[in-house]
Motif scaffolding. Structure first.
Motif, PDB file in Angstrom:
ATOM      1  N   VAL A  30       4.797 -12.885 -37.588  1.00  0.00           N
ATOM      2  CA  VAL A  30       5.270 -14.248 -37.299  1.00  0.00           C
ATOM      3  C   VAL A  30       6.758 -14.241 -37.006  1.00  0.00           C
ATOM      4  O   VAL A  30       7.245 -14.880 -36.076  1.00  0.00           O
ATOM      5  CB  VAL A  30       4.924 -15.198 -38.471  1.00  0.00           C
ATOM      6  CG1 VAL A  30       5.615 -16.537 -38.311  1.00  0.00           C
ATOM      7  CG2 VAL A  30       3.420 -15.393 -38.583  1.00  0.00           C
ATOM      8  N   GLY A  31       7.522 -13.468 -37.800  1.00  0.00           N
ATOM      9  CA  GLY A  31       8.960 -13.363 -37.569  1.00  0.00           C
ATOM     10  C   GLY A  31       9.259 -12.765 -36.205  1.00  0.00           C
ATOM     11  O   GLY A  31      10.158 -13.221 -35.493  1.00  0.00           O
ATOM     12  N   PHE A  32       8.489 -11.750 -35.800  1.00  0.00           N
ATOM     13  CA  PHE A  32       8.674 -11.113 -34.502  1.00  0.00           C
ATOM     14  C   PHE A  32       8.387 -12.126 -33.378  1.00  0.00           C
ATOM     15  O   PHE A  32       9.141 -12.226 -32.413  1.00  0.00           O
ATOM     16  CB  PHE A  32       7.755  -9.895 -34.364  1.00  0.00           C
ATOM     17  CG  PHE A  32       7.836  -9.225 -33.036  1.00  0.00           C
ATOM     18  CD1 PHE A  32       8.937  -8.433 -32.700  1.00  0.00           C
ATOM     19  CD2 PHE A  32       6.823  -9.377 -32.102  1.00  0.00           C
ATOM     20  CE1 PHE A  32       9.018  -7.824 -31.471  1.00  0.00           C
ATOM     21  CE2 PHE A  32       6.897  -8.771 -30.847  1.00  0.00           C
ATOM     22  CZ  PHE A  32       7.989  -7.983 -30.552  1.00  0.00           C
ATOM     23  N   LEU A  33       7.288 -12.886 -33.513  1.00  0.00           N
ATOM     24  CA  LEU A  33       6.947 -13.890 -32.493  1.00  0.00           C
ATOM     25  C   LEU A  33       8.014 -14.973 -32.403  1.00  0.00           C
ATOM     26  O   LEU A  33       8.350 -15.432 -31.310  1.00  0.00           O
ATOM     27  CB  LEU A  33       5.582 -14.507 -32.795  1.00  0.00           C
ATOM     28  CG  LEU A  33       4.367 -13.598 -32.583  1.00  0.00           C
ATOM     29  CD1 LEU A  33       3.097 -14.318 -33.050  1.00  0.00           C
ATOM     30  CD2 LEU A  33       4.251 -13.192 -31.128  1.00  0.00           C
ATOM     31  N   LEU A  34       8.529 -15.399 -33.528  1.00  0.00           N
ATOM     32  CA  LEU A  34       9.570 -16.427 -33.508  1.00  0.00           C
ATOM     33  C   LEU A  34      10.864 -15.877 -32.888  1.00  0.00           C
ATOM     34  O   LEU A  34      11.612 -16.630 -32.246  1.00  0.00           O
ATOM     35  CB  LEU A  34       9.844 -16.944 -34.913  1.00  0.00           C
ATOM     36  CG  LEU A  34       8.713 -17.795 -35.529  1.00  0.00           C
ATOM     37  CD1 LEU A  34       9.059 -18.161 -36.979  1.00  0.00           C
ATOM     38  CD2 LEU A  34       8.471 -19.061 -34.729  1.00  0.00           C
ATOM     39  N   ALA A  35      11.115 -14.601 -33.092  1.00  0.00           N
ATOM     40  CA  ALA A  35      12.322 -13.983 -32.524  1.00  0.00           C
ATOM     41  C   ALA A  35      12.239 -13.919 -31.002  1.00  0.00           C
ATOM     42  O   ALA A  35      13.263 -13.962 -30.306  1.00  0.00           O
ATOM     43  CB  ALA A  35      12.536 -12.600 -33.102  1.00  0.00           C
ATOM     44  N   LEU A  36      11.016 -13.817 -30.473  1.00  0.00           N
ATOM     45  CA  LEU A  36      10.864 -13.761 -29.008  1.00  0.00           C
ATOM     46  C   LEU A  36      11.157 -15.115 -28.437  1.00  0.00           C
ATOM     47  O   LEU A  36      11.644 -15.351 -27.409  1.00  0.00           O
ATOM     48  CB  LEU A  36       9.442 -13.342 -28.639  1.00  0.00           C
ATOM     49  CG  LEU A  36       9.061 -11.914 -28.970  1.00  0.00           C
ATOM     50  CD1 LEU A  36       7.598 -11.677 -28.605  1.00  0.00           C
ATOM     51  CD2 LEU A  36       9.950 -10.921 -28.227  1.00  0.00           C
ATOM     52  N   PRO A  65      -0.999  -8.013 -50.762  1.00  0.00           N
ATOM     53  CA  PRO A  65       0.442  -8.054 -50.507  1.00  0.00           C
ATOM     54  C   PRO A  65       0.834  -7.381 -49.187  1.00  0.00           C
ATOM     55  O   PRO A  65       1.709  -7.879 -48.479  1.00  0.00           O
ATOM     56  CB  PRO A  65       1.051  -7.329 -51.708  1.00  0.00           C
ATOM     57  CG  PRO A  65      -0.049  -6.542 -52.315  1.00  0.00           C
ATOM     58  CD  PRO A  65      -1.318  -7.241 -51.955  1.00  0.00           C
ATOM     59  N   LEU A  66       0.198  -6.288 -48.839  1.00  0.00           N
ATOM     60  CA  LEU A  66       0.553  -5.593 -47.595  1.00  0.00           C
ATOM     61  C   LEU A  66       0.170  -6.426 -46.372  1.00  0.00           C
ATOM     62  O   LEU A  66       0.937  -6.514 -45.404  1.00  0.00           O
ATOM     63  CB  LEU A  66      -0.113  -4.217 -47.541  1.00  0.00           C
ATOM     64  CG  LEU A  66       0.397  -3.216 -48.588  1.00  0.00           C
ATOM     65  CD1 LEU A  66      -0.382  -1.908 -48.478  1.00  0.00           C
ATOM     66  CD2 LEU A  66       1.883  -2.966 -48.429  1.00  0.00           C
ATOM     67  N   THR A  67      -0.973  -7.038 -46.409  1.00  0.00           N
ATOM     68  CA  THR A  67      -1.405  -7.886 -45.294  1.00  0.00           C
ATOM     69  C   THR A  67      -0.451  -9.069 -45.146  1.00  0.00           C
ATOM     70  O   THR A  67      -0.078  -9.442 -44.029  1.00  0.00           O
ATOM     71  CB  THR A  67      -2.837  -8.400 -45.541  1.00  0.00           C
ATOM     72  OG1 THR A  67      -3.701  -7.286 -45.726  1.00  0.00           O
ATOM     73  CG2 THR A  67      -3.324  -9.239 -44.390  1.00  0.00           C
ATOM     74  N   THR A  68      -0.041  -9.616 -46.263  1.00  0.00           N
ATOM     75  CA  THR A  68       0.878 -10.754 -46.235  1.00  0.00           C
ATOM     76  C   THR A  68       2.210 -10.359 -45.607  1.00  0.00           C
ATOM     77  O   THR A  68       2.755 -11.091 -44.772  1.00  0.00           O
ATOM     78  CB  THR A  68       1.109 -11.289 -47.657  1.00  0.00           C
ATOM     79  OG1 THR A  68      -0.157 -11.629 -48.232  1.00  0.00           O
ATOM     80  CG2 THR A  68       2.005 -12.502 -47.654  1.00  0.00           C
ATOM     81  N   VAL A  69       2.732  -9.202 -45.978  1.00  0.00           N
ATOM     82  CA  VAL A  69       3.999  -8.726 -45.405  1.00  0.00           C
ATOM     83  C   VAL A  69       3.833  -8.480 -43.913  1.00  0.00           C
ATOM     84  O   VAL A  69       4.699  -8.833 -43.108  1.00  0.00           O
ATOM     85  CB  VAL A  69       4.488  -7.452 -46.138  1.00  0.00           C
ATOM     86  CG1 VAL A  69       5.663  -6.820 -45.409  1.00  0.00           C
ATOM     87  CG2 VAL A  69       4.868  -7.783 -47.569  1.00  0.00           C
ATOM     88  N   ALA A  70       2.696  -7.908 -43.507  1.00  0.00           N
ATOM     89  CA  ALA A  70       2.453  -7.637 -42.083  1.00  0.00           C
ATOM     90  C   ALA A  70       2.365  -8.953 -41.282  1.00  0.00           C
ATOM     91  O   ALA A  70       2.934  -9.059 -40.200  1.00  0.00           O
ATOM     92  CB  ALA A  70       1.175  -6.824 -41.909  1.00  0.00           C
ATOM     93  N   VAL A  71       1.681  -9.937 -41.834  1.00  0.00           N
ATOM     94  CA  VAL A  71       1.564 -11.228 -41.151  1.00  0.00           C
ATOM     95  C   VAL A  71       2.934 -11.891 -41.040  1.00  0.00           C
ATOM     96  O   VAL A  71       3.312 -12.421 -39.996  1.00  0.00           O
ATOM     97  CB  VAL A  71       0.561 -12.145 -41.886  1.00  0.00           C
ATOM     98  CG1 VAL A  71       0.634 -13.575 -41.356  1.00  0.00           C
ATOM     99  CG2 VAL A  71      -0.860 -11.604 -41.741  1.00  0.00           C
TER     100      VAL A  71
END
Length: 90
Positions: free
Chosen positions: A84-90, A74-80
């Motif tokens: 992805v959200g950070f990259l899309l925000a850029l 679960p932690l790895t999934t949240v980090a990924v």
């Protein structure tokens, strides 16, 4: 001339028979073409349904695999997801 009239009558009868035969052949050909088209449609429909079933099965397998990955990590999934959200925000 009675002989000539008999030959013309016979010729007219032959032409009528030929026309009837051609009409029958045309109807038979149309029937065969319709049957072939129907058969081809049914084959394509069956292939499409098979493909759709395969896609659904593959989709279900991917969904199951993703669910298991999230449960196991679960932690790895949240980090990924955050990455992805950070990259899309850029």
């Amino acid at each position: 001339n009675p002989d000539l009239q008999a030959q013309v009558a016979a010729l007219n009868e032959d032409l009528a028979n030929i026309a009837a035969t051609l009409a029958t052949i045309g109807n038979t050909s149309a029937s065969v073409a319709s049957s072939n088209a129907s058969s081809t449609f049914e084959y394509a429909k069956a292939r499409g349904e098979d493909s759709l079933d395969a896609i659904r099965s593959h989709s279900n397998a991917i969904e199951y695999q993703l669910t298991e990955t999230v449960r196991e990590n679960p932690l790895t999934t949240v980090a990924v997801a955050a990455g992805v959200g950070f990259l899309l925000a850029l």
